[in-house]
Design a protein around this motif. Structure first.
Motif, short mmCIF file in Angstrom:
data_model
loop_
_atom_site.label_atom_id
_atom_site.label_comp_id
_atom_site.label_asym_id
_atom_site.label_seq_id
_atom_site.Cartn_x
_atom_site.Cartn_y
_atom_site.Cartn_z
N SER A 55 0.83 -1.19 0.00
CA SER A 55 0.00 0.00 0.00
C SER A 55 0.87 1.25 0.00
CB SER A 55 -0.91 0.02 1.24
OG SER A 55 -1.83 -1.05 1.19
N CYS A 56 0.31 2.30 -0.56
CA CYS A 56 0.91 3.63 -0.49
C CYS A 56 2.28 3.71 -1.15
CB CYS A 56 0.97 4.11 0.95
SG CYS A 56 -0.63 4.10 1.78
N ASN A 57 2.43 3.11 -2.32
CA ASN A 57 3.68 3.16 -3.07
C ASN A 57 3.49 3.99 -4.34
OD1 ASN A 57 5.47 1.20 -1.62
ND2 ASN A 57 3.76 -0.15 -2.08
N ILE A 58 4.58 4.65 -4.77
CA ILE A 58 4.60 5.37 -6.03
C ILE A 58 5.79 4.86 -6.82
CG2 ILE A 58 4.85 7.60 -7.17
CD1 ILE A 58 3.70 8.88 -4.60
N ALA A 59 5.53 4.35 -8.02
CA ALA A 59 6.60 3.87 -8.89
C ALA A 59 6.42 4.50 -10.27
CB ALA A 59 6.56 2.35 -9.00
N LEU A 60 7.45 5.19 -10.73
CA LEU A 60 7.41 5.85 -12.03
C LEU A 60 8.67 5.48 -12.79
CD1 LEU A 60 6.31 7.86 -14.10
CD2 LEU A 60 7.35 9.69 -12.78
N GLY A 61 8.52 4.71 -13.86
CA GLY A 61 9.66 4.29 -14.67
C GLY A 61 9.55 2.83 -15.04
N CYS A 62 10.19 2.46 -16.13
CA CYS A 62 10.19 1.08 -16.59
C CYS A 62 10.78 0.17 -15.51
CB CYS A 62 10.99 0.98 -17.89
SG CYS A 62 11.03 -0.66 -18.60
N GLN A 63 10.02 -0.77 -15.05
CA GLN A 63 10.40 -1.74 -14.03
C GLN A 63 10.77 -1.12 -12.68
OE1 GLN A 63 13.38 -4.22 -15.96
NE2 GLN A 63 11.78 -5.56 -16.74
#
Length: 109
Positions: A55-63
């Protein structure tokens, strides 16, 4: 996919959710492995393959934040940033392959 208020844009994006709310995924296979989790944002191709109880994660970018079983409150920006965030919480990874392997459950960076 089950859950409430989820947004999935892209082939197989958020395709494995069994119980999750307020997740936003954009990109081919983005958030594909998320089964149980809330309030996550995954943007990028082929990332987020194994997400259970996250929960509450931010991921921006390939893999970015590609593997994150039991990972919460993480920010990964960049290709393969926090690539293996298994059980890591409260991490910020900025840049290509930053914190690419973070597996200690007590890890905070």
């Amino acid at each position: 996919a089950l859950g409430n208020c989820n947004v999935a844009v892209g082939t197989e994006a958020l395709s494995c959710v069994t119980c999750g709310c307020n997740n936003t995924t954009i990109g081919t296979c983005a958030g594909r492995g998320l089964s149980i989790g809330n309030n996550n944002i995954f943007i990028g191709m082929s990332g987020q393959k194994a997400y259970n109880f996250t929960s509450c994660n931010i991921a921006l970018g390939c893999q970015a934040l590609n593997w994150g079983a039991c990972a919460c409150h993480n920010i990964a920006l960049g290709t393969r940033a926090l690539y293996c965030g298994c059980a890591g919480n409260n991490n910020i990874a900025l840049g290509q392959t930053a914190l690419a392997i973070a597996v200690d459950p007590e890890l905070t960076n």
